[in-house]
Design a protein around this motif. Structure first.
Motif, PDB file in Angstrom:
ATOM      1  N   PRO A   1       0.832  -1.207   0.000  1.00 42.70           N
ATOM      2  CA  PRO A   1       0.000   0.000   0.000  1.00 42.70           C
ATOM      3  C   PRO A   1       0.870   1.261   0.000  1.00 42.70           C
ATOM      4  O   PRO A   1       2.083   1.193   0.233  1.00 42.70           O
ATOM      5  N   ALA A   2       0.237   2.403  -0.233  1.00 42.88           N
ATOM      6  CA  ALA A   2       0.949   3.685  -0.227  1.00 42.88           C
ATOM      7  C   ALA A   2       1.229   4.128   1.206  1.00 42.88           C
ATOM      8  O   ALA A   2       0.780   3.486   2.173  1.00 42.88           O
ATOM      9  N   SER A   3       1.941   5.210   1.338  1.00 39.77           N
ATOM     10  CA  SER A   3       2.186   5.779   2.667  1.00 39.77           C
ATOM     11  C   SER A   3       0.867   6.311   3.240  1.00 39.77           C
ATOM     12  O   SER A   3      -0.097   6.524   2.496  1.00 39.77           O
ATOM     13  N   PRO A   4       0.801   6.541   4.561  1.00 38.24           N
ATOM     14  CA  PRO A   4      -0.445   7.058   5.131  1.00 38.24           C
ATOM     15  C   PRO A   4      -0.743   8.457   4.586  1.00 38.24           C
ATOM     16  O   PRO A   4       0.168   9.280   4.456  1.00 38.24           O
ATOM     17  N   ARG A   5      -1.988   8.680   4.222  1.00 39.25           N
ATOM     18  CA  ARG A   5      -2.400  10.018   3.758  1.00 39.25           C
ATOM     19  C   ARG A   5      -2.836  10.804   4.976  1.00 39.25           C
ATOM     20  O   ARG A   5      -3.941  10.622   5.493  1.00 39.25           O
ATOM     21  N   LEU A   6      -1.957  11.670   5.423  1.00 36.98           N
ATOM     22  CA  LEU A   6      -2.201  12.440   6.645  1.00 36.98           C
ATOM     23  C   LEU A   6      -2.724  13.827   6.291  1.00 36.98           C
ATOM     24  O   LEU A   6      -2.410  14.375   5.235  1.00 36.98           O
TER      25      LEU A   6
ATOM     26  N   LEU B   1      -0.866   6.577  13.729  1.00 33.99           N
ATOM     27  CA  LEU B   1      -0.983   7.015  12.335  1.00 33.99           C
ATOM     28  C   LEU B   1      -2.352   6.674  11.751  1.00 33.99           C
ATOM     29  O   LEU B   1      -2.941   7.466  11.021  1.00 33.99           O
ATOM     30  N   SER B   2      -2.859   5.490  12.087  1.00 32.47           N
ATOM     31  CA  SER B   2      -4.147   5.058  11.519  1.00 32.47           C
ATOM     32  C   SER B   2      -5.290   5.969  11.979  1.00 32.47           C
ATOM     33  O   SER B   2      -6.277   6.125  11.270  1.00 32.47           O
ATOM     34  N   HIS B   3      -5.135   6.570  13.137  1.00 35.15           N
ATOM     35  CA  HIS B   3      -6.151   7.503  13.637  1.00 35.15           C
ATOM     36  C   HIS B   3      -6.278   8.712  12.705  1.00 35.15           C
ATOM     37  O   HIS B   3      -7.377   9.245  12.516  1.00 35.15           O
ATOM     38  N   TRP B   4      -5.150   9.143  12.112  1.00 29.07           N
ATOM     39  CA  TRP B   4      -5.132  10.340  11.276  1.00 29.07           C
ATOM     40  C   TRP B   4      -5.142  10.041   9.785  1.00 29.07           C
ATOM     41  O   TRP B   4      -5.467  10.916   8.980  1.00 29.07           O
ATOM     42  N   SER B   5      -4.798   8.829   9.394  1.00 27.88           N
ATOM     43  CA  SER B   5      -4.672   8.506   7.980  1.00 27.88           C
ATOM     44  C   SER B   5      -6.032   8.404   7.294  1.00 27.88           C
ATOM     45  O   SER B   5      -6.983   7.862   7.856  1.00 27.88           O
ATOM     46  N   ALA B   6      -6.094   8.915   6.046  1.00 29.85           N
ATOM     47  CA  ALA B   6      -7.327   8.812   5.262  1.00 29.85           C
ATOM     48  C   ALA B   6      -7.548   7.395   4.763  1.00 29.85           C
ATOM     49  O   ALA B   6      -8.660   7.027   4.401  1.00 29.85           O
TER      50      ALA B   6
END
Length: 199
Positions: free
Chosen positions: A99-104, A154-159
């Protein structure tokens, strides 16, 4: 002096141009201060500590600073080149499935100069012991448990629910007695796929 300090705090380097570091001295009425900026593309944490320790000893007039190592960083890179080729082939085979990096989220407005601000929370001794106990109960090393906590944050903020993080590993191998004295980037990067929080 504070102006030089501010400039060094935001100093960035062009990775295609040597040198990837800079030093300056600011003179005060009572003392002098050495300002040092370095791109971490060329030195890992232990290298940086070794270099700063050697600079401090030279500044103090310590004559015991050793001669440059016979085995150089270039020798280390050449000795491990075959391993790096195998690792590269492995990761290139996995790239399409990662997958891609987290979209913050970004703050509104035009982005300015990037600045790093350190935020920290120090756990109490009791909380740290509790964290260690929970990790052990689930069969996790402390590093794995800390990465899981970071990924949860990170998952809390990632789209996106699934994303990939770049994990830096220390990989300095004792191929020669001089390796511990070398200045260089001995880290390896591992791409870690983070599944959805409930997955």
């Amino acid at each position: 002096r504070s102006k030089i300090g501010e400039q060094f705090l935001v100093r960035s380097f062009d990775a295609a141009k040597f040198p990837l570091f800079e030093m300056a001295i600011s003179r005060g009425s009572d003392d002098d201060r050495l300002h040092f900026a370095l791109d971490l593309l060329i030195a890992d944490g232990p290298s940086l500590f070794h270099m700063l320790d050697e600079l401090a000893r030279l500044y103090d007039g310590d004559a015991s600073v050793e001669a440059p190592p016979v085995f150089q960083f270039r020798d280390y890179v050449l000795a491990t080149q075959g391993e790096n080729s195998a690792a590269r082939a492995y990761w290139e085979g996995r790239l399409d499935n990662l997958p891609a990096s987290p979209r913050l989220p970004f703050l509104p407005g035009k982005p300015g100069t990037a600045r790093v601000r350190r935020l920290e929370k120090v756990l109490s001794q009791a909380d740290w012991k509790d964290f260690q106990r929970h990790a052990a109960v689930h069969g996790l090393t402390l590093n794995a448990a800390l990465i899981a906590a970071f990924a949860q944050s990170l998952s809390h903020w990632s789209a996106e629910a699934t994303f990939c993080v770049n994990v830096t590993l220390a990989a300095r191998r004792p191929l020669h007695p001089d390796v511990s004295r070398l200045i260089g980037d001995f880290t390896r990067n591992v791409l870690l796929s983070i599944p959805p929080a409930n997955g």
